[in-house]
Scaffold this active site. Sequence first.
Site, PDB file in Angstrom:
ATOM      1  N   LYS A  78       0.852  -1.198   0.000  1.00  0.00           N
ATOM      2  CA  LYS A  78       0.000   0.000   0.000  1.00  0.00           C
ATOM      3  C   LYS A  78       0.884   1.243   0.000  1.00  0.00           C
ATOM      4  CE  LYS A  78      -3.911   1.948   2.646  1.00  0.00           C
ATOM      5  NZ  LYS A  78      -4.747   1.738   3.857  1.00  0.00           N
ATOM      6  N   SER A 153      -9.658   1.555   3.016  1.00  0.00           N
ATOM      7  CA  SER A 153      -8.815   2.344   2.152  1.00  0.00           C
ATOM      8  C   SER A 153      -7.782   1.519   1.377  1.00  0.00           C
ATOM      9  CB  SER A 153      -8.093   3.411   2.971  1.00  0.00           C
ATOM     10  OG  SER A 153      -7.191   2.836   3.894  1.00  0.00           O
ATOM     11  N   SER A 177      -9.627  -0.745   7.238  1.00  0.00           N
ATOM     12  CA  SER A 177      -9.116  -0.532   5.880  1.00  0.00           C
ATOM     13  C   SER A 177      -8.432  -1.731   5.235  1.00  0.00           C
ATOM     14  CB  SER A 177      -8.155   0.656   5.855  1.00  0.00           C
ATOM     15  OG  SER A 177      -8.879   1.858   5.893  1.00  0.00           O
TER      16      SER A 177
END
Lengths: 484, 109
Positions: A78, A153, A177
């Site tokens: 990420k 997210s 997330s």
Amino acid sequence: MNAAPPTAARIATAVTRSECSAEQVVNEALARLDASAGLNAVLHRNDARALERARGLDERRARGEPLGALAGVPVAIKDNICTRELPTTCASKLLAGYRPPYDATAVAKLERAGAVVIAKTNCDEFGMGSSNENSAFGPVLHPLDPERTPGGSSGGSAALVAHGAVPAALGSDTGGSVRQPAAFCGIVGLKPTYGRVSRWGLVAFGSSLDQIGTLTRSVEDAALMLAVIAGFDARDATSAEEPVEDYRGQLAQGTHGVRIGSLSDFVEADGVEPEVSLAVESAVHALREAGTAVQDVSLPLARETIPIYYLIATAEASSNLARFDGVRFGARAGGVASLQELYERTRGGGFGAEVKRRIMLGTYALSAGYYDAYFARAQRARALLQSELDVLFEKVDLLLCPTAPQSAFLLGERIDDPLAMYLSDVFTVLANLGGQPAISVPAPARPGALPVGVQLIARRFDEALLLRTAAVLERAGFRNESAS
Amino acid sequence: MRERTISADEVRRTARLARLALEETEIERMALELGRVIAYVDRLRELELQPTEALPEVKDDLTGIVPDGPAEGRLRDDEPEECLERERVLAAAPASSAGQFVVPRVIDA
């Protein structure tokens, strides 16, 4: 791609046994990355260095050197986790092109174990969002339906794993997330205990809530990844000196005699889709079949988790994001006359709408006149919630509830209604407020239905039981069909 | 849900504290959106909480939720360690010169 891509466990075994080369594995992963380009899941690719690293692994193997538990496994990271070789933008315009001077501890540990970073993934800006629509670089599309969100997210990491480009990816989980996008995409999402994995190099959002987690297609891969990235790190003062177990070696042990509390009254809340309730019911059935005792339990403060979470998370974010001021990192507003104006214009022009909203809410909750009514009150309520959880965990070993109240929603459906977006985190924020480890496993696929996830929450530092129980569900059909 | 409105002036005051330059149109929208979120989180006011105890966040470890964290906090020994390379750190900044970050003048000559 046609055939289901192999899991991390299979790749590591094959590379270790010289059944294939790491270079071959990475080449295939890069081709799968090409095939997934339409998802907008990737912000930076690492092709040349990844191939170079793979060849280095093959040379070491030829010399008879051990390669590690993740030998040749392609992984994605990420983009709010620092990488020295690749930009780290947090999907923010403000950090476009920023190259950190160091690697996050979790990334360094993956590489030491033989994993090969092939890409950085798209996400909601600074991890703030539940749909991946808050990225400055455009939303990620759901791998099964391009009109839907993959969740957020960590949407890019989830979409890439679900699409088969990589068997495993790192995400971060401040309020769900990792778990919510895993549920939306039909894969496994693990949020370890607060303090289990070093956050050195994770760009901070809510420091009392943030944890690095994994997205994989199988529980075994989650166990494998966790054992590599977990452990104390002197560079993260909140990392815990708890022993790291061989989680993978315990997966076959089963859960006979384990006590599970189903948060049933919590689940009866408004807005829970029938498909989701059905998934939880079938998980209860499967767990009982496996010899666990499932009872209904209730958590009186469960309905207050969203206000508690959003006050604490935004207050911490308003403080953490103060560092993005146009002086040390990323972009800077031009034509300013004073330092004050430099700060205000850099931040006003560089942050997206949701990040500004959260900084504003957090600043408001901390400001004179409102601190006691909002921030202090939320902290006290959190302490009370933690003691309620402690009481529950005296009676049961694990909690069971949905991961999200619904399956993947349409892009654009909630973006103009921040509150509706926040409410979709209702089941996930609990484990962040309490610090417990939690995992989302995909419910058995039903024809024509989008994936949904069920969530297990364990006592702090009991990832071994969490993963063992997830493996029981997986063997009962709670699995991603393409995980082999 | 109770009515709760945030005025444009409250938004401006908060934006100043947050060092955020907002456009006039943003201020109006922010007032509306923040007002709705605040109205929702106001439900916490109905909780019966014990106000007498110290806030949980003032415990010695960061959050009070690491169960076996040391009470005295974690300070390492004051020994020099490897640190970030200065050139690399400065290279990531929007403006630097002579080994330092450059910002607009803050003191009148």
